[in-house]
Design a protein around this motif. Sequence first.
Motif, PDB file in Angstrom:
ATOM      1  N   VAL A   1      96.167 -50.730  33.966  1.00  0.00           N
ATOM      2  CA  VAL A   1      95.945 -49.544  34.727  1.00  0.00           C
ATOM      3  C   VAL A   1      94.563 -48.621  34.129  1.00  0.00           C
ATOM      4  O   VAL A   1      93.973 -48.136  35.025  1.00  0.00           O
ATOM      5  CB  VAL A   1      97.218 -48.358  34.620  1.00  0.00           C
ATOM      6  N   LEU A   2      94.603 -48.681  32.919  1.00  0.00           N
ATOM      7  CA  LEU A   2      93.395 -48.027  32.293  1.00  0.00           C
ATOM      8  C   LEU A   2      92.102 -48.639  32.597  1.00  0.00           C
ATOM      9  O   LEU A   2      91.227 -47.834  32.916  1.00  0.00           O
ATOM     10  CB  LEU A   2      93.566 -47.866  30.705  1.00  0.00           C
ATOM     11  N   LEU A   3      92.219 -50.134  32.850  1.00  0.00           N
ATOM     12  CA  LEU A   3      90.943 -50.746  33.133  1.00  0.00           C
ATOM     13  C   LEU A   3      90.622 -50.648  34.385  1.00  0.00           C
ATOM     14  O   LEU A   3      89.417 -50.575  34.866  1.00  0.00           O
ATOM     15  CB  LEU A   3      91.383 -52.318  32.941  1.00  0.00           C
ATOM     16  N   GLN A   4      91.545 -50.042  35.269  1.00  0.00           N
ATOM     17  CA  GLN A   4      91.170 -49.715  36.603  1.00  0.00           C
ATOM     18  C   GLN A   4      90.560 -48.299  36.607  1.00  0.00           C
ATOM     19  O   GLN A   4      89.829 -48.128  37.594  1.00  0.00           O
ATOM     20  CB  GLN A   4      92.427 -49.766  37.662  1.00  0.00           C
ATOM     21  N   LYS A   5      90.872 -47.265  35.739  1.00  0.00           N
ATOM     22  CA  LYS A   5      90.863 -46.145  35.872  1.00  0.00           C
ATOM     23  C   LYS A   5      89.310 -45.776  35.378  1.00  0.00           C
ATOM     24  O   LYS A   5      88.516 -45.178  35.923  1.00  0.00           O
ATOM     25  CB  LYS A   5      91.567 -45.251  35.058  1.00  0.00           C
ATOM     26  N   ILE A   6      89.050 -46.557  34.291  1.00  0.00           N
ATOM     27  CA  ILE A   6      87.567 -46.448  33.569  1.00  0.00           C
ATOM     28  C   ILE A   6      86.451 -46.387  34.643  1.00  0.00           C
ATOM     29  O   ILE A   6      85.673 -45.646  34.632  1.00  0.00           O
ATOM     30  CB  ILE A   6      87.350 -47.494  32.458  1.00  0.00           C
ATOM     31  N   PRO A   7      86.322 -47.583  35.410  1.00  0.00           N
ATOM     32  CA  PRO A   7      85.171 -47.638  36.444  1.00  0.00           C
ATOM     33  C   PRO A   7      85.013 -46.306  37.212  1.00  0.00           C
ATOM     34  O   PRO A   7      84.044 -46.032  37.567  1.00  0.00           O
ATOM     35  CB  PRO A   7      85.153 -49.003  37.050  1.00  0.00           C
ATOM     36  N   ALA A   8      85.906 -46.110  37.982  1.00  0.00           N
ATOM     37  CA  ALA A   8      86.159 -44.917  38.942  1.00  0.00           C
ATOM     38  C   ALA A   8      85.768 -43.647  38.013  1.00  0.00           C
ATOM     39  O   ALA A   8      85.064 -42.835  38.810  1.00  0.00           O
ATOM     40  CB  ALA A   8      87.597 -44.978  39.484  1.00  0.00           C
ATOM     41  N   LEU A   9      86.210 -43.148  37.141  1.00  0.00           N
ATOM     42  CA  LEU A   9      86.058 -42.166  36.334  1.00  0.00           C
ATOM     43  C   LEU A   9      84.637 -42.061  36.004  1.00  0.00           C
ATOM     44  O   LEU A   9      84.105 -41.084  35.897  1.00  0.00           O
ATOM     45  CB  LEU A   9      86.899 -41.923  35.091  1.00  0.00           C
ATOM     46  N   VAL A  10      83.975 -42.857  35.221  1.00  0.00           N
ATOM     47  CA  VAL A  10      82.607 -42.954  34.789  1.00  0.00           C
ATOM     48  C   VAL A  10      81.798 -43.072  36.093  1.00  0.00           C
ATOM     49  O   VAL A  10      80.960 -42.180  35.973  1.00  0.00           O
ATOM     50  CB  VAL A  10      82.307 -44.397  33.929  1.00  0.00           C
ATOM     51  N   ALA A  11      82.141 -43.634  37.108  1.00  0.00           N
ATOM     52  CA  ALA A  11      81.356 -43.475  38.304  1.00  0.00           C
ATOM     53  C   ALA A  11      81.296 -42.160  38.889  1.00  0.00           C
ATOM     54  O   ALA A  11      80.256 -41.565  39.385  1.00  0.00           O
ATOM     55  CB  ALA A  11      81.811 -44.663  39.428  1.00  0.00           C
ATOM     56  N   HIS A  12      82.367 -41.501  38.748  1.00  0.00           N
ATOM     57  CA  HIS A  12      82.333 -40.021  39.329  1.00  0.00           C
ATOM     58  C   HIS A  12      81.697 -39.160  38.409  1.00  0.00           C
ATOM     59  O   HIS A  12      80.968 -38.243  38.915  1.00  0.00           O
ATOM     60  CB  HIS A  12      83.916 -39.725  39.356  1.00  0.00           C
ATOM     61  N   ALA A  13      81.643 -39.439  37.034  1.00  0.00           N
ATOM     62  CA  ALA A  13      81.101 -38.577  36.109  1.00  0.00           C
ATOM     63  C   ALA A  13      79.231 -38.713  36.529  1.00  0.00           C
ATOM     64  O   ALA A  13      78.549 -37.815  36.516  1.00  0.00           O
ATOM     65  CB  ALA A  13      81.298 -38.855  34.982  1.00  0.00           C
ATOM     66  N   VAL A  14      78.959 -39.992  36.762  1.00  0.00           N
ATOM     67  CA  VAL A  14      77.463 -40.542  36.887  1.00  0.00           C
ATOM     68  C   VAL A  14      77.206 -40.097  38.121  1.00  0.00           C
ATOM     69  O   VAL A  14      75.795 -39.549  38.287  1.00  0.00           O
ATOM     70  CB  VAL A  14      77.379 -42.009  36.944  1.00  0.00           C
ATOM     71  N   SER A  15      77.997 -39.672  39.228  1.00  0.00           N
ATOM     72  CA  SER A  15      77.613 -39.293  40.509  1.00  0.00           C
ATOM     73  C   SER A  15      77.123 -37.638  40.337  1.00  0.00           C
ATOM     74  O   SER A  15      76.380 -37.184  41.187  1.00  0.00           O
ATOM     75  CB  SER A  15      78.651 -39.377  41.377  1.00  0.00           C
ATOM     76  N   LEU A  16      77.664 -37.099  39.253  1.00  0.00           N
ATOM     77  CA  LEU A  16      77.378 -35.587  39.010  1.00  0.00           C
ATOM     78  C   LEU A  16      76.235 -35.268  37.952  1.00  0.00           C
ATOM     79  O   LEU A  16      75.369 -34.750  38.189  1.00  0.00           O
ATOM     80  CB  LEU A  16      78.553 -34.841  38.548  1.00  0.00           C
ATOM     81  N   CYS A  17      76.353 -36.205  36.858  1.00  0.00           N
ATOM     82  CA  CYS A  17      75.382 -36.158  35.618  1.00  0.00           C
ATOM     83  C   CYS A  17      74.675 -37.470  35.348  1.00  0.00           C
ATOM     84  O   CYS A  17      75.383 -38.311  35.199  1.00  0.00           O
ATOM     85  CB  CYS A  17      76.164 -35.601  34.614  1.00  0.00           C
ATOM     86  N   SER A  18      73.585 -37.320  35.210  1.00  0.00           N
ATOM     87  CA  SER A  18      72.715 -38.610  34.938  1.00  0.00           C
ATOM     88  C   SER A  18      73.105 -39.246  33.440  1.00  0.00           C
ATOM     89  O   SER A  18      72.696 -40.225  33.108  1.00  0.00           O
ATOM     90  CB  SER A  18      71.136 -38.503  34.991  1.00  0.00           C
ATOM     91  N   ASP A  19      73.790 -38.356  32.618  1.00  0.00           N
ATOM     92  CA  ASP A  19      73.750 -38.680  31.163  1.00  0.00           C
ATOM     93  C   ASP A  19      75.305 -38.566  30.994  1.00  0.00           C
ATOM     94  O   ASP A  19      76.052 -37.634  30.852  1.00  0.00           O
ATOM     95  CB  ASP A  19      73.193 -37.760  30.082  1.00  0.00           C
ATOM     96  N   VAL A  20      75.937 -39.918  30.789  1.00  0.00           N
ATOM     97  CA  VAL A  20      77.480 -40.004  30.705  1.00  0.00           C
ATOM     98  C   VAL A  20      77.585 -40.763  29.405  1.00  0.00           C
ATOM     99  O   VAL A  20      77.036 -41.888  29.270  1.00  0.00           O
ATOM    100  CB  VAL A  20      78.023 -40.413  32.024  1.00  0.00           C
ATOM    101  N   GLU A  21      78.682 -40.104  28.414  1.00  0.00           N
ATOM    102  CA  GLU A  21      79.004 -41.184  27.375  1.00  0.00           C
ATOM    103  C   GLU A  21      80.252 -41.449  27.508  1.00  0.00           C
ATOM    104  O   GLU A  21      81.162 -40.908  27.796  1.00  0.00           O
ATOM    105  CB  GLU A  21      78.859 -40.266  26.135  1.00  0.00           C
TER     106      GLU A  21
END
Length: 471
Positions: free
Chosen positions: A116-136
């Motif tokens: 489940v976590l592996l499925q969430k990681i890409p979606a959450l990171v992609a959402h953060a990247v859509s808002l901010c160009s610098d994501v850790e």
Amino acid sequence: MKTIQISDLTLRLNAARENDVSGFREKVESIKELDRLCVDVIETTCRAAQKSDALLLRTAAPLLKHSILSVACDLTEESISAAWNAVKTAARPRLLLSVPTSSVQMEYLCGCKPKVLLQKIPALVAHAVSLCSDVEFAAVDATRSEPEFLRQAIQAAIDAGATTVTVCDTAGVLLPEEFSAFLIELYKAIPALQNVCLGAECSDKMHMGAACMIAAANAGASLLKTAVVSSELPSAAAFSDILKLRGDSLGLHCALNLPVLEQVCARVRDMLTAKQSARSPFTAGVQVLDEAILLHAGDDRATVAACVAKLGYELSEEDLARVYESFRRISEKKDIGSRELDAIVASSAMQVAPTYRLKTYVTNSSNVMSTTAQIELEKNGTLLQGISLGDGPIDAAFLAIESIVGHHFDLDDFQIQAVTEGREAMGEALVKLRSNGKLYAGRGISTDIIGASIRAYISALNKICYEEAQE
């Protein structure tokens, strides 16, 4: 010579403490001090349940001159969006997703299975990247994770757009050479790590955190995490001491403003851990008045509203209208500065039916005994009594009120002044309390300045109670 970036977690770790007693202004000043130290990244948090977190970020973001302001988000798209809205005014904002990657931490922190976590990681990171160009993306407890799962999680984060990947030795069980070997193996298993900034967070539980940081830098890490007020991580001072002695031979240096390092660390430590803050309302000191605020007769409502906001108030349109009417009346006689505008807000805005009424107060103070205060308030016909020690009669009185209410509020500002002359002169007190990030002002007048201060505090308290009852 390799430049190492320093990320400071002091504010983020401080927010997670159960006994966090630091005030709003102390946190803002701590962020300013860390920026003066020129740490590359200042990490904080934006918890959904704490409105003050978002206000802190909005207040501090425009003040930073050197540092990236990084915000740790909860693992939901709503939390990521809220964090971005709070930090987006910073010159260099960053969103941080800390994801547990060991089976123990996954169950404990987010209740997710690996799939489940592996499925969430890409979606959450992609959402953060859509808002901010610098994501850790930070892999929490990475050193105890299953190697294949860790590889998949990091790869997924990089593919989704993460620009920084941090590997955490949360348990603090690795020796320096073991941590270095761990990172080297990660580089081999995940070639895409070469295209992002690799960070390292090394626990100091075995008092080897600084040595592990150097080992991580030699293995390829270019971002190292420290904390001024924490025993969990090595401090920037410990890392800088190593660089002073061996920086040239190791080929490492950092951008810290070393001449002010000791002073900044001491100030931040004092502001966030001062013993008085554990029990005193006076956690934030007394505000330095902003003399830049000066209003004249004829100034329009928009100008007055901007100055009210500059003082930190969030007023409704109805309250702003009352404040502006009072301003117009008073400004015909004299110019209005910060102190006068504070008094206008306290006496005109959000006038509510009192939840608490002052019945009696008694204070005792001398140079040979501790100051005490006994306060009696009435609430819904019931008499409530509080008794407290303090560092003076006003401090003791405010603490006694807190004991009755059962809640601590940040005292954002406290002002007293005489309003008439002579032996029976009237004294005026202004108290500004902060609750859930919002400022509430109360005003009190009496021939006794202690009584005026108590009335001012109760006035602000009643406004807080009224607004909380409306939510």
